[in-house]
Structures are given as C-alpha cells and as structure tokens.
Design a protein around this motif. Sequence first.
Motif, PDB file in Angstrom:
ATOM      1  N   ARG A   1       0.786  -1.140   0.401  1.00 26.80           N
ATOM      2  CA  ARG A   1       0.419  -0.102  -0.500  1.00 26.80           C
ATOM      3  C   ARG A   1       1.052   1.573  -0.004  1.00 26.80           C
ATOM      4  O   ARG A   1       0.986   2.667  -0.744  1.00 26.80           O
ATOM      5  N   PHE A   2       1.467   1.662   1.257  1.00 24.79           N
ATOM      6  CA  PHE A   2       2.946   2.796   1.086  1.00 24.79           C
ATOM      7  C   PHE A   2       3.454   2.491  -0.183  1.00 24.79           C
ATOM      8  O   PHE A   2       3.600   4.135  -0.601  1.00 24.79           O
TER       9      PHE A   2
ATOM     10  N   ASP B   1       8.846  -8.773  -4.579  1.00 27.16           N
ATOM     11  CA  ASP B   1       7.302  -9.169  -3.815  1.00 27.16           C
ATOM     12  C   ASP B   1       7.115 -10.348  -3.916  1.00 27.16           C
ATOM     13  O   ASP B   1       6.955 -10.515  -5.023  1.00 27.16           O
TER      14      ASP B   1
ATOM     15  N   THR C   1       4.357 -11.954  -2.808  1.00 31.11           N
ATOM     16  CA  THR C   1       3.123 -12.117  -3.204  1.00 31.11           C
ATOM     17  C   THR C   1       2.713 -10.496  -3.481  1.00 31.11           C
ATOM     18  O   THR C   1       1.939 -10.042  -2.483  1.00 31.11           O
TER      19      THR C   1
ATOM     20  N   THR D   1       8.280  -2.779   3.024  1.00 27.53           N
ATOM     21  CA  THR D   1       8.242  -3.949   3.596  1.00 27.53           C
ATOM     22  C   THR D   1       7.381  -4.228   4.955  1.00 27.53           C
ATOM     23  O   THR D   1       7.363  -3.309   5.926  1.00 27.53           O
TER      24      THR D   1
ATOM     25  N   ASP E   1       7.589  -4.471   9.089  1.00 32.94           N
ATOM     26  CA  ASP E   1       8.600  -4.098  10.089  1.00 32.94           C
ATOM     27  C   ASP E   1       9.774  -4.615  10.364  1.00 32.94           C
ATOM     28  O   ASP E   1      11.393  -4.592  10.332  1.00 32.94           O
TER      29      ASP E   1
ATOM     30  N   HIS F   1      12.520  -5.202   7.812  1.00 36.15           N
ATOM     31  CA  HIS F   1      13.571  -4.155   7.709  1.00 36.15           C
ATOM     32  C   HIS F   1      14.809  -4.511   7.644  1.00 36.15           C
ATOM     33  O   HIS F   1      15.880  -4.506   6.680  1.00 36.15           O
TER      34      HIS F   1
ATOM     35  N   ASP G   1      11.616   2.639   4.947  1.00 37.34           N
ATOM     36  CA  ASP G   1      10.634   2.811   5.530  1.00 37.34           C
ATOM     37  C   ASP G   1      10.763   2.975   6.540  1.00 37.34           C
ATOM     38  O   ASP G   1      11.892   2.273   7.615  1.00 37.34           O
ATOM     39  N   LYS G   2      10.272   4.123   7.155  1.00 39.21           N
ATOM     40  CA  LYS G   2      10.007   4.048   8.986  1.00 39.21           C
ATOM     41  C   LYS G   2       8.908   2.931   9.590  1.00 39.21           C
ATOM     42  O   LYS G   2       8.579   2.043   8.504  1.00 39.21           O
TER      43      LYS G   2
ATOM     44  N   ASN H   1       9.052  10.681   6.213  1.00 40.07           N
ATOM     45  CA  ASN H   1       7.931  11.097   5.707  1.00 40.07           C
ATOM     46  C   ASN H   1       7.667  12.767   6.265  1.00 40.07           C
ATOM     47  O   ASN H   1       7.588  14.102   5.368  1.00 40.07           O
TER      48      ASN H   1
ATOM     49  N   TRP I   1      -0.074  -8.309   8.711  1.00 42.70           N
ATOM     50  CA  TRP I   1       0.527  -8.364   9.581  1.00 42.70           C
ATOM     51  C   TRP I   1       0.909  -7.209  10.970  1.00 42.70           C
ATOM     52  O   TRP I   1       1.647  -8.050  11.690  1.00 42.70           O
ATOM     53  N   TYR I   2      -0.025  -6.320  10.345  1.00 47.80           N
ATOM     54  CA  TYR I   2       0.408  -5.177  11.049  1.00 47.80           C
ATOM     55  C   TYR I   2      -0.369  -5.550  13.075  1.00 47.80           C
ATOM     56  O   TYR I   2       0.221  -4.865  14.119  1.00 47.80           O
TER      57      TYR I   2
END
Length: 383
Positions: free
Chosen positions: A45-46, A68, A70, A106, A108, A111, A128-129, A157, A210-211
């Motif tokens: 998404r991001f 990626d 998937t 990806t 977190d 990372h 990413d953060k 960002n 996954w969040y």
Amino acid sequence: MYRRRDTVSNPVRVRSPTAASEEGVADGQAQRGGPHRFAAVGAGRFAHLYHLPALLAHPRADLTMICDPTPSEHTIDLARRADIPIVADLDAVLQPDICDAVVISTPDRLHAPQVRRALEAGKHVLVDKPFVLDGATARDLTSMAERRQLVTAVAFNQRFSTAYRHAQRLVAEGELGTIRRVETIQLGGDWVISQDGSAPRQTGSLRPAWYQDPSLAGGGVLVGRGAHMADIVPWVLGRRPAQLRAEVLPGVTGQVDRGGTADLDFGDLTWRFASLADPAPLWDDVRIYGSAGRLEIRKPEGTLGFWSLSHCDIHDLAIPTPEPGVDTVAVDDFIGAIEGLHPPRCDFASACTSVDILEAMYASAASGGGWLPAGRPHEGVGQ
Ligand SMILES: NC(=O)c1ccc[n+]([C@@H]2O[C@H](COP(=O)([O-])OP(=O)(O)OC[C@H]3O[C@@H](n4cnc5c(N)ncnc54)[C@H](O)[C@@H]3O)[C@@H](O)[C@H]2O)c1
C-alpha cells in the motif's frame, strides 16, 4: 496514473555487468547525473502511495525490478504496463547488473535483515519507517553503511512537511525562546484488518494482517504511529531526551500493543507523549511551548502532506500555508543524496534516535514504568 519516463513500448533497460563497468559505475558508489537503477523491495500500500509514483516520475531514476513474494493485482498491473520484472527472491534484485539502490517497504521486522543484505551487496538503501526495532541493530547497520560509503535514508515523510520544517527553523533560530514543554497526542491506528483486501473500509484505515502480528510488525500503534513522533520531535528540537518512562497499552493476547504514553526528560524540558489506538480517523497534535512563543502543529485527516502549523502566537510571524504534494518526498531526497547534492533528510544515523526512544519505551513499560536512559547518539566510524 503512473508517469513513467520509459513507456511500455520502450521497456526497462536492465544494464549488463559489462555495460556498468565500461561506464565506470562502481556498484553502490555515490554518483552524479544518473540514471540511477532502483529496485523496489516490497510493493504494498505505502509503496504504491508514496515511493513508486516518485520513482517512476523521477527523470533520473530507472525502476528495474520489483521484489515482492506476494504481489497484489495492482503491482502485477503496474509491472506489466511499465515492463518491470517482479521477483520473489531478494538475492535476484541485489545482483550488480540490476540496481544501484533499493527502496525497502516491507513489514517492519523484515527491514533489518533486508537492509543488511542490501548493504552487503553494496546498494544504497532507502527504507520505510520504523528504521529497525532496536538500537544495537540500528547502530550496526549505520556503521556498516558508513564503512562502505553507501547512502542511507529512512522514509520519515513528516520531515518533508512545510509545517515541521518551519517549526524546526523557528526553534533553531530561537524564535520560541527557551523550550520548556512539548505535548504530543496521536489518536487512530485502530486498523480494520484485511486478509484478502476485501474487508469494508470502516472508521479505521484498512491494513494488512501483519500489522497485528508481533513477529512481523514488532509493535503496534506505538511503533506504527509513535515512530513518527519519536523521530519528528527530537528533529524539530534539535536534541534528544536523556531519559524516559512509559506505559504501553497491551493488545489482545498474541497481538501487538494499542499504543502507550510516556514522559521524556531532556533536563530543562519535558515532553508528554501519547499515541493511542482509536477508531476515529488519524489525528495528531503537537504543541511546543517556549518562553517567547508557542506553536501548534496538527494533522487532522491522516493524509500525507496535510500538516498544518495551525496556531502560532509569535506576533508578525507569517505562517506558511501547507502545500500538499509539493514538498520533496523521500525518494527525490534520496536521489539528491546519491548524487551528492545534499545529505539525506533522515539518514540511518539520524534515525537511531527514534529507534532508541521506542526501544526504551517498551523496556520501561516492561519494567513497571520506571525511568530509563533514552539511548545515545550514534558515534560515526572511527570516533
Ligand atoms: N511513512 C508512513 O506514513 C507509512 C505509512 C504506512 C506504512 N509505512 C511503512 O511502510 C512499510 C510497508 O507498509 P504497508 O502498509 O505498505 O504494508 P503492505 O503489507 O501493504 O506492503 C508490504 C509489502 O511487502 C511485501 N513483502 C512481504 N514480505 C516480503 C519480502 N520478504 N520481500 C519483499 N516484499 C515482501 C508484501 O507482499 C507487501 O506487498 C512498513 O514498514 C510500514 O511501517 C509507512
């Protein structure tokens, strides 16, 4: 929607190792001019919202491959239209003839190992953060990149928003006088979880599963949302806290936290922090109280770039109108840094502060909420 420099009829040019060495382009060396070959690692998404449009629009960037395992229909469609191969294996994109730099977006906890492998392969890295989830790993990766003279960046960002840049300048120039107190509150992040992308969009944002999974997310609202505050407040103030104490709101058993609260002590300045799961749309308030003026920065809609410096009681001070979408984005900044035009807005060394703060918050909460040191600055190679 995607403005790609090469059209589908002019497919992506993947340079051979021979071609690269004939042009004298050493893998991973900072270089001017471009084109710079990028691989996107994680196209969720991001990445689709923020990184991929910037990579495809940049006149000196070639997106040569997507990694990626998937890929979504959206990613498959983009790759087909722009003629970019999708692979599942990170090693495939880290070959010398594929890219000079990677953009990692990806889950977190992936990372750290992915950044390490990319640095080992001699790639510049924008991740990413949150950067990573513990200070020791953050410093190790920072030192590794410094030794290899690779350009690093973390996509915080908010450092590109007009409001925060202006606030940082005001603080640095002493316009607010002595800062005695900061208060930040973030509400939101009560994600509607989607396994297959079909869940209805309700009050919270739609998020992949996954969040909620500690083995992939590393943390909940405190990491997902709190990481931004842990980065932006020390950046605006130009200093880092000495110690902190925190409470973390546990999630349901086996899932991530629902945020937390903390007091952060800078010696002559205290920062009261709260980042709390809430079903309403994202809301962030930042208040900075100085002896000569006070600032209020607000993000009411949870959208990229809509930060407003909504109140400032310094007389005769022009408050900049936020201009959504026109601020530099992380990818553009990263390319400028690769070209040696300026340092990255947030490199790995700078991102160590946010990692330390979050790690100390979890440690304090685990120890019953006592005061703990909030980390130390990264010491560069050879210091
Ligand atoms: N700065 C911000 O405001 C902001 C906002 C949202 C997300 N993020 C960050 O962006 C990152 C991605 O979040 P998202 O919401 O886009 O999640 P997402 O699940 O939509 O995207 C992650 C992508 O990574 C892919 N992936 C999983 N394992 C992989 C692997 N081993 N190799 C390569 N790709 C893999 C997934 O298939 C997916 O497409 C996270 O680190 C998140 O914290 C930042």
